[in-house]
Design a protein around this motif. Structure first.
Motif, PDB file in Angstrom:
ATOM      1  N   ASN A 157      34.020  47.702  43.117  1.00 54.03           N
ATOM      2  CA  ASN A 157      35.140  48.423  42.780  1.00 54.03           C
ATOM      3  C   ASN A 157      36.265  48.490  43.764  1.00 54.03           C
ATOM      4  N   THR A 158      35.829  48.431  44.994  1.00 52.00           N
ATOM      5  CA  THR A 158      36.871  48.351  46.303  1.00 52.00           C
ATOM      6  C   THR A 158      37.670  47.084  46.103  1.00 52.00           C
ATOM      7  N   VAL A 159      37.059  46.045  45.720  1.00 52.15           N
ATOM      8  CA  VAL A 159      37.821  44.510  45.437  1.00 52.15           C
ATOM      9  C   VAL A 159      38.656  44.943  44.207  1.00 52.15           C
ATOM     10  N   LEU A 160      38.378  45.440  43.426  1.00 48.89           N
ATOM     11  CA  LEU A 160      39.299  45.678  41.996  1.00 48.89           C
ATOM     12  C   LEU A 160      40.428  46.418  42.141  1.00 48.89           C
ATOM     13  N   LEU A 161      40.141  47.577  43.114  1.00 49.86           N
ATOM     14  CA  LEU A 161      41.053  48.410  43.312  1.00 49.86           C
ATOM     15  C   LEU A 161      42.254  47.693  44.183  1.00 49.86           C
ATOM     16  N   LYS A 162      41.658  47.199  45.287  1.00 47.32           N
ATOM     17  CA  LYS A 162      42.845  46.407  46.054  1.00 47.32           C
ATOM     18  C   LYS A 162      43.344  45.516  45.435  1.00 47.32           C
ATOM     19  N   ARG A 163      43.035  44.675  44.498  1.00 44.76           N
ATOM     20  CA  ARG A 163      43.482  43.634  43.850  1.00 44.76           C
ATOM     21  C   ARG A 163      44.590  44.182  42.891  1.00 44.76           C
ATOM     22  N   ALA A 164      44.506  45.302  42.154  1.00 40.94           N
ATOM     23  CA  ALA A 164      45.349  46.072  41.416  1.00 40.94           C
ATOM     24  C   ALA A 164      46.672  46.682  42.311  1.00 40.94           C
ATOM     25  N   LEU A 165      46.258  47.248  43.147  1.00 42.41           N
ATOM     26  CA  LEU A 165      47.361  47.825  43.982  1.00 42.41           C
ATOM     27  C   LEU A 165      48.235  46.802  44.888  1.00 42.41           C
ATOM     28  N   ASP A 166      47.634  45.768  45.010  1.00 38.33           N
ATOM     29  CA  ASP A 166      48.404  44.608  45.637  1.00 38.33           C
ATOM     30  C   ASP A 166      49.252  43.939  44.834  1.00 38.33           C
ATOM     31  N   HIS A 167      48.961  43.822  43.470  1.00 40.47           N
ATOM     32  CA  HIS A 167      49.810  42.949  42.664  1.00 40.47           C
ATOM     33  C   HIS A 167      50.262  43.408  41.508  1.00 40.47           C
ATOM     34  N   LEU A 168      49.938  44.669  41.189  1.00 38.22           N
ATOM     35  CA  LEU A 168      50.726  45.358  39.844  1.00 38.22           C
ATOM     36  C   LEU A 168      52.206  45.498  40.149  1.00 38.22           C
ATOM     37  N   LYS A 169      53.086  45.233  39.178  1.00 35.45           N
ATOM     38  CA  LYS A 169      54.465  45.442  39.345  1.00 35.45           C
ATOM     39  C   LYS A 169      55.075  45.950  38.135  1.00 35.45           C
ATOM     40  N   ASP A 170      56.356  46.326  38.566  1.00 34.05           N
ATOM     41  CA  ASP A 170      56.920  46.819  37.382  1.00 34.05           C
ATOM     42  C   ASP A 170      56.858  46.264  35.956  1.00 34.05           C
ATOM     43  N   GLY A 171      56.642  46.970  34.800  1.00 32.92           N
ATOM     44  CA  GLY A 171      56.302  46.670  33.612  1.00 32.92           C
ATOM     45  C   GLY A 171      55.289  46.014  33.106  1.00 32.92           C
ATOM     46  N   ASP A 172      54.163  45.996  34.161  1.00 30.01           N
ATOM     47  CA  ASP A 172      52.774  45.429  33.886  1.00 30.01           C
ATOM     48  C   ASP A 172      52.025  46.298  33.081  1.00 30.01           C
ATOM     49  N   ILE A 173      51.118  46.053  32.092  1.00 26.72           N
ATOM     50  CA  ILE A 173      50.299  46.553  31.125  1.00 26.72           C
ATOM     51  C   ILE A 173      48.976  46.398  31.826  1.00 26.72           C
ATOM     52  N   PHE A 174      48.354  47.545  32.084  1.00 26.32           N
ATOM     53  CA  PHE A 174      46.997  47.531  32.871  1.00 26.32           C
ATOM     54  C   PHE A 174      45.901  47.790  31.619  1.00 26.32           C
ATOM     55  N   MET A 175      44.849  47.322  31.626  1.00 24.64           N
ATOM     56  CA  MET A 175      43.773  47.380  30.706  1.00 24.64           C
ATOM     57  C   MET A 175      42.427  47.623  31.218  1.00 24.64           C
ATOM     58  N   ALA A 176      41.585  48.779  30.719  1.00 27.13           N
ATOM     59  CA  ALA A 176      40.487  48.947  31.205  1.00 27.13           C
ATOM     60  C   ALA A 176      39.794  49.482  29.791  1.00 27.13           C
ATOM     61  N   HIS A 177      38.314  49.789  29.956  1.00 21.44           N
ATOM     62  CA  HIS A 177      37.690  50.452  28.849  1.00 21.44           C
ATOM     63  C   HIS A 177      37.238  51.883  29.063  1.00 21.44           C
ATOM     64  N   LEU A 178      36.802  52.489  27.903  1.00 21.74           N
ATOM     65  CA  LEU A 178      36.259  53.769  27.957  1.00 21.74           C
ATOM     66  C   LEU A 178      34.705  53.816  28.398  1.00 21.74           C
ATOM     67  N   GLY A 179      34.234  52.665  29.033  1.00 24.40           N
ATOM     68  CA  GLY A 179      32.782  52.548  29.164  1.00 24.40           C
ATOM     69  C   GLY A 179      32.522  51.087  28.914  1.00 24.40           C
ATOM     70  N   ILE A 180      31.647  50.582  29.938  1.00 26.99           N
ATOM     71  CA  ILE A 180      31.122  49.169  29.669  1.00 26.99           C
ATOM     72  C   ILE A 180      29.462  49.206  30.050  1.00 26.99           C
ATOM     73  N   TRP A 181      29.016  48.800  28.951  1.00 21.16           N
ATOM     74  CA  TRP A 181      27.433  48.819  28.931  1.00 21.16           C
ATOM     75  C   TRP A 181      26.996  48.027  30.319  1.00 21.16           C
ATOM     76  N   SER A 182      27.292  46.835  30.514  1.00 19.53           N
ATOM     77  CA  SER A 182      26.795  45.910  31.434  1.00 19.53           C
ATOM     78  C   SER A 182      27.160  45.984  32.847  1.00 19.53           C
ATOM     79  N   ARG A 183      28.217  46.899  33.199  1.00 23.01           N
ATOM     80  CA  ARG A 183      28.489  47.085  34.609  1.00 23.01           C
ATOM     81  C   ARG A 183      27.654  48.269  35.135  1.00 23.01           C
ATOM     82  N   LYS A 184      27.134  47.855  36.220  1.00 24.51           N
ATOM     83  CA  LYS A 184      26.053  49.103  36.745  1.00 24.51           C
ATOM     84  C   LYS A 184      26.856  50.105  37.556  1.00 24.51           C
ATOM     85  N   ASP A 185      27.884  49.676  38.161  1.00 29.40           N
ATOM     86  CA  ASP A 185      28.490  50.610  38.766  1.00 29.40           C
ATOM     87  C   ASP A 185      30.039  50.816  38.405  1.00 29.40           C
ATOM     88  N   PRO A 186      29.920  51.931  37.402  1.00 26.61           N
ATOM     89  CA  PRO A 186      31.104  52.023  36.630  1.00 26.61           C
ATOM     90  C   PRO A 186      32.350  52.047  37.280  1.00 26.61           C
TER      91      PRO A 186
END
Length: 260
Positions: free
Chosen positions: A196-225
Motif C-alpha cells: 500500500n505504501t507504494v500504491l499511495l506514493k504512485r498515486a500522489l506523485d502522478h495524479l493530475k487535474d481531470g484524472d479519474i481514479f478507480m478502486a473497488h469496494l473490496g477485493i477478495w484476493s488482496r491480503k492487505d486491503p
C-alpha cells in the motif's frame, strides 16, 4: 478617542487577515474518485471516509458476491445504497452479472463471459440489444432498492471495451467511464508485490487535474486491503496539493450525461 479608533482599526485588519487565512484556497485541479463493487469488505469504510471528508464520488454497480454471503444488489444492501444516494454520489452500471467482453463479431454482436449469475463462467454470444438489457438490469434493480435511477454511465468489467460494446451502450444512452493510468489504485494487485505504501506514493506523485481514479469496494484476493491503509492518506495528500473532488456528473466529458 483617536487612540481607540486606531486600536479598533488594527483589530479589524487583524480579524480580516485571519478570515482570509482561514478561507479555503481555490482548487488547483479536480480528481474524480470512482469505486466499483467487489467483495464489499471495505464498502462501509469507504462510505464513511467520503462522508467525513464531504467528498462526492461515482459508484459503478454489479451484482457481485459479498463477504456477507449475499450479493451486492440484494435487498440487504438497500440501506447502504440509499445512504450513498442521500450523500449525493453518482452511480453507473457495471453490468449486472459482471460481464467481461471477449471479442467482437460481425453485425454488432459480441462474445461475452459473465462472472456471476446463471451463466457465470460460460461464454455467450450477445447482440447489441442483449448488452443493453444487461446494463439496464442494474438500473432497474437500483431503482427498486433506492427509488433513484442510475446516471447513464457504465464501466465495463476490467475496463475492457470494443467498438461493438461502445456502440451497443451508446444505442441505449450509456457512456463508458474508464480511468487514468495514474488513477489505477492497484487494489487488485498482490499486496506483497505492490504494498500500500507504494500504491499511495504512485498515486500522489502522478495524479493530475481531470484524472479519474478507480478502486473497488473490496477485493477478495488482496491480503492487505487497499482502502483502510490508503484512502484517507490519499485524500489528505491530494487536498494538501490543492485538489478538489467531484462526481462524473461534473466531469467535462460526461456533463451531458446528467441524472435521468
Amino acid at each position: 478617542m483617536q487612540a481607540r479608533r486606531a486600536v479598533a482599526a488594527v483589530l479589524l485588519a487583524a480579524s480580516g487577515n485571519v478570515a482570509l487565512a482561514a478561507a479555503p484556497a481555490a482548487c488547483r485541479g479536480t480528481i474524480y474518485l470512482s469505486f466499483d463493487t467487489g467483495s464489499q469488505s471495505q464498502a462501509q469504510f469507504i462510505a464513511n471516509t467520503l462522508r467525513r471528508h464531504h467528498i462526492k464520488a461515482t459508484f459503478f454497480l454489479a451484482n457481485e458476491k459479498t463477504v456477507n454471503g449475499d450479493w451486492s444488489l440484494d435487498p440487504s444492501w438497500a440501506p447502504f445504497w440509499k445512504s450513498l444516494v442521500a450523500d449525493g454520489h453518482a452511480f453507473g452500471t457495471h453490468t449486472f452479472d459482471h460481464v467481461y467482453w471477449q471479442r467482437d463479431l460481425p453485425g454488432g454482436k459480441m462474445v461475452v463471459k459473465p462472472q456471476f449469475g446463471a451463466n457465470g463462467g460460460h461464454k455467450l454470444t450477445w447482440t447489441a440489444a442483449e448488452y443493453c438489457d444487461e446494463l439496464k438490469r442494474v438500473d432497474t434493480r437500483f431503482a427498486e432498492l433506492t427509488g433513484r435511477h442510475l446516471d447513464p454511465l457504465f464501466r465495463a468489467p476490467g475496463g475492457h471495451t470494443s467498438p461493438n460494446v461502445l456502440a451497443a451502450a451508446a444505442s441505449c444512452g450509456y457512456a463508458h467511464v474508464g480511468w487514468a493510468k495514474a488513477g489505477f489504485s492497484g487494489d487488485e494487485t498482490s499486496s506483497d508485490a505492490f504494498p500500500n505504501t507504494v500504491l499511495l506514493k504512485r498515486a500522489l506523485d502522478h495524479l493530475k487535474d481531470g484524472d479519474i481514479f478507480m478502486a473497488h469496494l473490496g477485493i477478495w484476493s488482496r491480503k492487505d486491503p487497499w482502502a483502510p491503509a490508503d484512502l484517507e492518506p490519499l485524500i489528505d495528500g491530494l487536498e494538501q496539493k490543492g485538489f478538489c473532488f467531484a462526481t462524473m456528473r461534473e466531469h467535462p466529458a460526461y456533463q451531458e450525461h446528467a441524472t435521468k
